[in-house]
Design a protein around this motif. Structure first.
Motif, mmCIF file in Angstrom:
data_model
loop_
_atom_site.group_PDB
_atom_site.id
_atom_site.type_symbol
_atom_site.label_atom_id
_atom_site.label_comp_id
_atom_site.label_asym_id
_atom_site.label_seq_id
_atom_site.Cartn_x
_atom_site.Cartn_y
_atom_site.Cartn_z
ATOM 1 N N ILE A 71 -8.728 -6.886 -14.890
ATOM 2 C CA ILE A 71 -8.766 -7.279 -13.352
ATOM 3 C C ILE A 71 -10.054 -8.253 -13.047
ATOM 4 O O ILE A 71 -9.884 -9.372 -12.545
ATOM 5 C CB ILE A 71 -8.839 -6.124 -12.421
ATOM 6 C CG1 ILE A 71 -7.405 -5.466 -12.768
ATOM 7 C CG2 ILE A 71 -8.985 -6.579 -11.231
ATOM 8 C CD1 ILE A 71 -7.283 -4.009 -11.503
ATOM 9 N N LEU A 72 -11.243 -7.797 -13.603
ATOM 10 C CA LEU A 72 -12.336 -8.525 -13.382
ATOM 11 C C LEU A 72 -12.374 -9.835 -14.132
ATOM 12 O O LEU A 72 -12.869 -10.886 -13.640
ATOM 13 C CB LEU A 72 -13.537 -7.868 -13.855
ATOM 14 C CG LEU A 72 -14.966 -8.272 -13.507
ATOM 15 C CD1 LEU A 72 -15.045 -8.304 -12.278
ATOM 16 C CD2 LEU A 72 -15.940 -7.267 -14.187
ATOM 17 N N GLN A 73 -11.879 -10.094 -15.285
ATOM 18 C CA GLN A 73 -11.807 -11.280 -15.927
ATOM 19 C C GLN A 73 -10.906 -12.197 -15.448
ATOM 20 O O GLN A 73 -11.066 -13.357 -15.272
ATOM 21 C CB GLN A 73 -11.235 -10.914 -17.543
ATOM 22 C CG GLN A 73 -11.491 -12.143 -18.475
ATOM 23 C CD GLN A 73 -10.855 -11.632 -19.980
ATOM 24 O OE1 GLN A 73 -10.831 -10.555 -20.346
ATOM 25 N NE2 GLN A 73 -10.608 -12.519 -20.805
ATOM 26 N N SER B 132 -18.095 -1.662 -17.439
ATOM 27 C CA SER B 132 -17.899 -0.600 -18.537
ATOM 28 C C SER B 132 -16.638 -0.047 -18.597
ATOM 29 O O SER B 132 -16.238 0.499 -19.713
ATOM 30 C CB SER B 132 -18.851 0.502 -18.368
ATOM 31 O OG SER B 132 -18.511 1.381 -17.082
ATOM 32 N N ARG B 133 -15.454 -0.476 -17.793
ATOM 33 C CA ARG B 133 -14.385 -0.172 -17.836
ATOM 34 C C ARG B 133 -13.532 -0.788 -18.607
ATOM 35 O O ARG B 133 -12.617 -1.770 -18.441
ATOM 36 C CB ARG B 133 -13.574 0.169 -16.457
ATOM 37 C CG ARG B 133 -14.548 0.999 -15.498
ATOM 38 C CD ARG B 133 -13.382 1.382 -14.417
ATOM 39 N NE ARG B 133 -12.622 1.884 -14.461
ATOM 40 C CZ ARG B 133 -11.309 2.121 -13.658
ATOM 41 N NH1 ARG B 133 -11.577 1.308 -12.600
ATOM 42 N NH2 ARG B 133 -10.246 2.482 -13.986
ATOM 43 N N GLN B 134 -13.463 -0.879 -19.992
ATOM 44 C CA GLN B 134 -12.889 -1.736 -21.053
ATOM 45 C C GLN B 134 -11.420 -1.809 -20.822
ATOM 46 O O GLN B 134 -10.820 -0.775 -20.472
ATOM 47 C CB GLN B 134 -13.328 -1.798 -22.154
ATOM 48 C CG GLN B 134 -14.800 -1.929 -22.626
ATOM 49 C CD GLN B 134 -15.144 -3.197 -22.010
ATOM 50 O OE1 GLN B 134 -14.805 -4.235 -22.614
ATOM 51 N NE2 GLN B 134 -16.290 -3.405 -21.423
ATOM 52 N N GLY B 135 -10.716 -2.732 -21.211
ATOM 53 C CA GLY B 135 -9.210 -2.709 -21.105
ATOM 54 C C GLY B 135 -8.452 -2.716 -19.885
ATOM 55 O O GLY B 135 -8.876 -3.749 -19.057
ATOM 56 N N GLY B 136 -7.612 -1.765 -19.911
ATOM 57 C CA GLY B 136 -6.822 -1.376 -18.546
ATOM 58 C C GLY B 136 -5.560 -2.321 -18.693
ATOM 59 O O GLY B 136 -5.460 -3.104 -19.516
ATOM 60 N N THR B 137 -4.809 -1.875 -17.804
ATOM 61 C CA THR B 137 -3.327 -2.484 -17.627
ATOM 62 C C THR B 137 -3.376 -3.896 -17.289
ATOM 63 O O THR B 137 -4.304 -4.422 -16.534
ATOM 64 C CB THR B 137 -2.557 -1.641 -16.759
ATOM 65 O OG1 THR B 137 -3.033 -1.963 -15.269
ATOM 66 C CG2 THR B 137 -2.208 -0.389 -17.189
ATOM 67 N N LYS B 138 -2.411 -4.810 -17.808
ATOM 68 C CA LYS B 138 -2.391 -6.125 -17.479
ATOM 69 C C LYS B 138 -2.092 -6.471 -15.766
ATOM 70 O O LYS B 138 -1.487 -5.501 -15.363
ATOM 71 C CB LYS B 138 -1.473 -6.911 -18.233
ATOM 72 C CG LYS B 138 -1.926 -6.973 -19.673
ATOM 73 C CD LYS B 138 -0.989 -8.026 -20.565
ATOM 74 C CE LYS B 138 -1.406 -8.336 -21.906
ATOM 75 N NZ LYS B 138 -0.538 -9.096 -22.561
ATOM 76 N N GLN C 236 -4.776 -1.096 -11.034
ATOM 77 C CA GLN C 236 -3.651 -1.851 -11.161
ATOM 78 C C GLN C 236 -3.832 -2.844 -9.999
ATOM 79 O O GLN C 236 -3.833 -2.640 -8.822
ATOM 80 C CB GLN C 236 -2.447 -1.033 -10.905
ATOM 81 C CG GLN C 236 -1.137 -1.424 -11.434
ATOM 82 C CD GLN C 236 0.011 -0.427 -11.553
ATOM 83 O OE1 GLN C 236 0.301 0.269 -10.588
ATOM 84 N NE2 GLN C 236 0.526 -0.491 -12.869
ATOM 85 N N LEU C 237 -3.483 -4.003 -10.349
ATOM 86 C CA LEU C 237 -3.238 -5.170 -9.461
ATOM 87 C C LEU C 237 -2.075 -5.946 -9.716
ATOM 88 O O LEU C 237 -1.717 -6.244 -10.825
ATOM 89 C CB LEU C 237 -4.549 -6.137 -9.607
ATOM 90 C CG LEU C 237 -4.413 -7.654 -9.000
ATOM 91 C CD1 LEU C 237 -4.340 -7.571 -7.546
ATOM 92 C CD2 LEU C 237 -5.568 -8.351 -9.418
ATOM 93 N N ILE C 238 -1.129 -6.319 -8.622
ATOM 94 C CA ILE C 238 -0.001 -7.117 -8.808
ATOM 95 C C ILE C 238 0.010 -8.251 -7.880
ATOM 96 O O ILE C 238 -0.225 -7.897 -6.493
ATOM 97 C CB ILE C 238 1.339 -6.084 -8.368
ATOM 98 C CG1 ILE C 238 1.232 -4.893 -9.370
ATOM 99 C CG2 ILE C 238 2.585 -6.822 -8.595
ATOM 100 C CD1 ILE C 238 2.354 -3.817 -9.182
#
Length: 611
Positions: A13-15, A35-41, A427-429
């Motif tokens: 989300i940040l990227q 520091s919260r690496q990865g995450g859902t797309k 999660q962002l949509i």
């Protein structure tokens, strides 16, 4: 000292948000990290229209809340939008799913003052004896009817046993108030009577009577004593105004001479008079009607609302105010007209539209325990939610049309987009509508994907939209913001009429893992088919020879037309493809023709050519 660590959002989300805001040339660069690496797309849903966009969000949030509760978590979700007027569709979608929500930074749609004003106007039109609604609008917008005049009317109503509407008629007839007040009351009375005449189909007769009634001595005296103010002018009746009040049904140039005369005509109104030429004879109008191949337009609630907004000068006064709050109220009024157009499409009457608005208002009680928040992007600063929907990503909506010409304003819109994206924790949509209704247009208009969608890196985004394709599953991998035509129809729109809420855009396609097997169908013959007629005679011992079927013409015309594409039909002329259903030999397309409206055609027989 730069504070570059983000403690809220995941890396994806940040990227994505950083990639969007990096397009601002006046921004001081900094590299945010978490520091919260990865995450859902990041999810992306391209809805066919605004209503479907809202229903998709409600459906997704309902499943999210259910699953989070099963896991013992405390779910929270937010729907963010650029303008407050967008909240209506999301509010109605949440109510359809039985979800509790609250609107932050303002009132729910039907509780906003300008909306309540117009609803009160409609209530008075429906029932002039509705005193509560009448008192709300008798001097809204200001038309020179003060407290003293209202007190006189109330006293008259009390003494005579009349309603306030009846008291207004008596006060005007008997000249019981000052001349200026009589003129203002008569102006208000005329607006209501004209609107009622529109619905009753007697608008033409109403205009004739208005033009034939001579000016009273009171009105002459009032005009001589003191000219009417600008506020009075905003509601004064002038038949010439109706040259601009017309329904555009695309008449040909040969019929343009009677366009003004047929403006605002109702189903049961006489055709011999018009809004701008009420002296036309019956014979002339009859000839004009004979030349026209189109029926007189029916008047809907949306038409009455447009009429009220125009005659009262409501939007004009807000435009003169020229503040962000005033423009927000204008957008709300236009969205109310859109709601009325949706009501017309459902074949609802004025009574049913008012009932719907009343039920919605009653259900809008604030619930502090609500786990769903609806808010504008400006109100979202400093907040955070595990699930965020960022809606309406279309050019002219976000970024807003008022910012398109000024680079600094576009950069502010991009910063606002960054704020909205970084409200999401997990999660962002992102969502947009391919077609969206604009201020009561007969049909939704095609939209252009927001430039902000193009700025989100492709590897970070995936399309969502089916029950089995959730965020976190295999990415579809198309560039963000690509037009539907570029995808060649490979979309996955929600079908909310299906019981299982699954996608039916490509139902039965074995190449898609999310498709359902097609159910076997039984061929049902029409009651008047040749086969049934032959069986009928055979059951009575009589012979019946079926006539030879005429040769079937080979289909002509091009194939594969897509929504938004311009086409030409040999009978209806040029139009725009609005919707496509199915593929191959059974494909049907709905085309909007300016002069003939919507036409659903079997593509292989439609004889369509690219325009």
């Amino acid at each position: 000292i730069r504070l570059e660590q983000n403690y809220r959002s995941t890396q994806n989300i940040l990227q994505a948000a950083s990639a969007v805001v990096a397009n601002n040339v006046r921004r001081k660069g900094k590299n945010l990290w978490t520091s919260r690496q990865g995450g859902t797309k990041i999810g992306y849903y391209e809805a066919p229209d605004g209503e479907n966009e809202a229903l998709f969000a409600a459906d997704w949030i309902a499943r999210y809340l259910r699953e989070a509760n099963e896991r013992g978590e405390t779910p929270r979700a937010a729907v963010l939008y650029r303008t407050n007027s967008q909240s209506r569709l999301f509010e109605e979608a949440m109510r359809r799913y039985g979800l509790k929500y609250h609107v932050v930074g303002g009132f729910s749609f039907y509780e906003r003052s300008e909306i309540k004003d117009m609803i009160s106007y409609l209530k008075v039109i429906q029932n002039p004896d509705d005193t509560i609604s009448l008192l709300r609008v008798i001097n809204t917008p200001t038309r020179g009817i003060g407290k003293g005049t209202i007190d006189t009317l109330e006293q008259l109503a009390l003494e005579t046993g009349l309603s306030m509407w009846g008291a207004i008629g008596q006060a005007v007839k008997r000249q019981l108030v000052p001349p200026r007040a009589v003129a203002s009351l008569k102006s208000f009375q005329q607006v209501i009577e004209d609107a009622r005449a529109m619905l009753l189909g007697t608008f033409t007769e109403q205009l004739e009577q208005t033009a034939e009634v001579p000016q009273t001595e009171v009105e002459i005296a009032a005009a001589a004593e003191e000219p009417v103010t600008d506020e009075g002018d905003a509601t004064a009746f002038d038949p010439q105004e109706f040259g601009n009040f017309a329904f555009d049904f695309g008449e040909s140039a040969a019929e343009s001479s009677v366009d003004d005369g047929e403006a605002g005509r109702l189903p049961h109104s006489r055709p011999e008079a018009g809004a701008t030429d009420i002296s036309a004879t019956a014979d002339d109008a009859a000839d004009a009607r004979a030349d026209s191949s189109f029926p007189a337009p029916a008047v809907s609630t949306a038409d009455v609302l447009k009429f009220l907004i125009d005659r009262t000068g409501y939007i004009k006064l807000l435009e003169e105010e020229d503040t962000p709050e005033a423009y927000s109220r204008i957008e709300n009024l236009r969205e109310l007209v859109n709601a009325a157009m949706d009501s017309r499409d459902r074949a609802e009457t004025l009574d049913q539209f008012l009932d719907h608005a009343a039920l919605v208002a009653d259900a809008d009680d604030y619930d502090e325990r609500a786990q769903i928040t609806l808010m504008s992007l400006h109100a979202a600063k400093g907040l955070e939610f595990p699930l965020v929907f960022l809606s309406g990503l279309e050019e002219g909506l976000f970024p807003h049309s008022r910012t398109m010409l000024i680079p600094e304003d576009i950069e502010e819109e991009r910063r606002l987009c960054y704020v909205g994206m970084t409200r999401a924790m997990d999660q962002l949509i992102l969502t947009r509508a391919v077609y969206r209704r604009r201020y009561g247009t007969d049909l939704p208009e095609a939209s252009v994907p927001s430039r902000f969608l193009e700025e989100v890196p492709g590897p970070l985004i995936e399309e969502v939209g089916t029950r089995r394709s959730r965020v976190g599953t295999a990415a579809i991998g198309r560039p963000a913001g690509r037009s539907p035509a570029a995808r060649d129809g490979e979309s996955s729109h929600y079908s909310y009429e299906d019981e299982d809420q699954s996608a039916s855009w490509h139902a039965g396609d074995p190449s898609r893992g999310n498709s359902r097997p097609s159910k076997p169908t039984v061929a049902v013959r029409a009651y008047n088919s040749i086969e049934n007629i032959a069986e009928f005679f055979a059951s009575r011992g009589k012979k019946f020879t079926a006539p030879k079927a005429p040769p079937v013409e080979e289909p002509t015309g091009k194939r594969g037309f897509r929504p938004g594409q311009r086409v030409r039909h040999p009978k209806y002329g040029e139009g725009t493809v609005y919707q496509r259903e199915g593929e191959g030999e059974e494909a049907k397309i709905t085309v909007q023709f300016p002069r003939f409206g919507l036409k659903k055609l079997v593509e292989k027989y439609a004889q369509l050519e690219p325009a």
